[in-house]
Design a protein around this motif. Sequence first.
Motif, mmCIF file in Angstrom:
data_model
loop_
_atom_site.group_PDB
_atom_site.id
_atom_site.type_symbol
_atom_site.label_atom_id
_atom_site.label_comp_id
_atom_site.label_asym_id
_atom_site.label_seq_id
_atom_site.Cartn_x
_atom_site.Cartn_y
_atom_site.Cartn_z
ATOM 1 N N ARG A 133 17.313 -10.157 -29.389
ATOM 2 C CA ARG A 133 15.993 -9.539 -29.519
ATOM 3 C C ARG A 133 14.911 -10.232 -28.699
ATOM 4 O O ARG A 133 13.855 -9.658 -28.450
ATOM 5 C CB ARG A 133 15.548 -9.581 -30.988
ATOM 6 N N THR A 170 14.882 -6.066 -27.106
ATOM 7 C CA THR A 170 13.810 -5.279 -27.721
ATOM 8 C C THR A 170 12.625 -5.109 -26.786
ATOM 9 O O THR A 170 12.487 -5.814 -25.783
ATOM 10 C CB THR A 170 13.336 -5.931 -29.032
ATOM 11 N N SER A 174 8.172 -9.340 -32.275
ATOM 12 C CA SER A 174 7.746 -8.991 -33.630
ATOM 13 C C SER A 174 6.839 -10.044 -34.262
ATOM 14 O O SER A 174 6.203 -9.784 -35.274
ATOM 15 C CB SER A 174 8.982 -8.791 -34.525
ATOM 16 N N ASP A 215 13.826 -1.013 -30.403
ATOM 17 C CA ASP A 215 12.887 -1.745 -31.259
ATOM 18 C C ASP A 215 13.684 -2.675 -32.177
ATOM 19 O O ASP A 215 14.917 -2.689 -32.157
ATOM 20 C CB ASP A 215 11.989 -0.793 -32.052
ATOM 21 N N THR A 216 12.985 -3.440 -32.992
ATOM 22 C CA THR A 216 13.663 -4.439 -33.818
ATOM 23 C C THR A 216 14.555 -3.804 -34.878
ATOM 24 O O THR A 216 15.533 -4.401 -35.310
ATOM 25 C CB THR A 216 12.628 -5.350 -34.509
ATOM 26 N N SER A 217 14.215 -2.572 -35.300
ATOM 27 C CA SER A 217 15.027 -1.934 -36.332
ATOM 28 C C SER A 217 16.363 -1.430 -35.790
ATOM 29 O O SER A 217 17.339 -1.330 -36.540
ATOM 30 C CB SER A 217 14.257 -0.762 -36.962
ATOM 31 N N SER A 218 16.427 -1.143 -34.492
ATOM 32 C CA SER A 218 17.664 -0.620 -33.915
ATOM 33 C C SER A 218 18.464 -1.685 -33.178
ATOM 34 O O SER A 218 19.583 -1.419 -32.725
ATOM 35 C CB SER A 218 17.353 0.535 -32.950
ATOM 36 N N THR A 219 17.907 -2.889 -33.043
ATOM 37 C CA THR A 219 18.589 -3.995 -32.358
ATOM 38 C C THR A 219 18.924 -5.060 -33.385
ATOM 39 O O THR A 219 18.039 -5.601 -34.040
ATOM 40 C CB THR A 219 17.698 -4.605 -31.253
ATOM 41 N N HIS A 221 19.812 -8.378 -35.496
ATOM 42 C CA HIS A 221 19.129 -9.675 -35.451
ATOM 43 C C HIS A 221 19.978 -10.755 -34.779
ATOM 44 O O HIS A 221 19.450 -11.643 -34.116
ATOM 45 C CB HIS A 221 18.780 -10.128 -36.871
#
Length: 294
Positions: A133, A170, A174, A215-219, A221
């Motif tokens: 990310r 990303t 974030s 975005d962070t929700s689809s990539t 952690h």
Amino acid sequence: MADHPNVRLFALNQPVRYGEGWLLAETLGVPAQRWALGDQAALAFNSIWGDGAPLITAEQAILETGEPLPAKTLRRQKVDGGDREIELHHELDGPLQGFGQRLWQHIAGQHEATRRLLDDKEVGVVAVAYRDRYLFTPLSVALLLEVIRGFRATIGQARWASNEVEVSTTNRRSTGDNASRNRVWSDWLDLELRDQVLRAAFDYLGTVARLRVGDTSSTGHGRVLEVAWSSGKRLTLRLDQGVSYWRAATARNRLVSHFDLNSEPADAQGKKLADMTLNIEAGHLSTQLFIKVR
């Protein structure tokens, strides 16, 4: 025997003669007690060791004993082919150029299953993918370049026919903006330019980067490097803090860490990243690398 507190084993370059016999064993007291045999063949360390020849004993000063043999060197070494966690700290500190090869050499030395894959000339690479990310800075991209360059140098270009890398990252940080500007640890303000520079840097190395930006929700952690092999095996490296764990070492000359993120075109920045010369070092605390082969 070597585990006994009062027994020590030594390796000698050749059998030791004692008078007309061959030295079998000795105590290390003063004076030394020594046992010798008339037949050299009886020195072989097996089930008939010390048999079949007249045994002679004597007392004399201690002979030079040779190289000591610790008990652990005599045992069969356990081959670690399973999952492995490696603790990393300053083992890879040094020039950025060569970081990737140092990393792969270290992994191969710590994990037998990885070493076998890297050494097997009959097995090729089908796919390589890295997910992280936090590829926002020139240094993080340069470190990823080095990991891939070191991998290619380790296995040889002939074993990686496609020469492609899928990079997933990303489109925004974030945790807020990185306030530093025009340093190797600064963020690109224009992430579309970041994407172009990343592709240009890999292209400069002769490798195609297939970039997936979400975005962070689809990539996910986790920072993960995966290599799929023609044998069907898959090598997975999970870097706890990703390539961003390593940082630029402190240098007296501030120009070493300067990087113009805005005025130069993407191709020029990509070449600069691939040729970057500075020293890198670990963070204050250690990090972990998790390895598995399936």
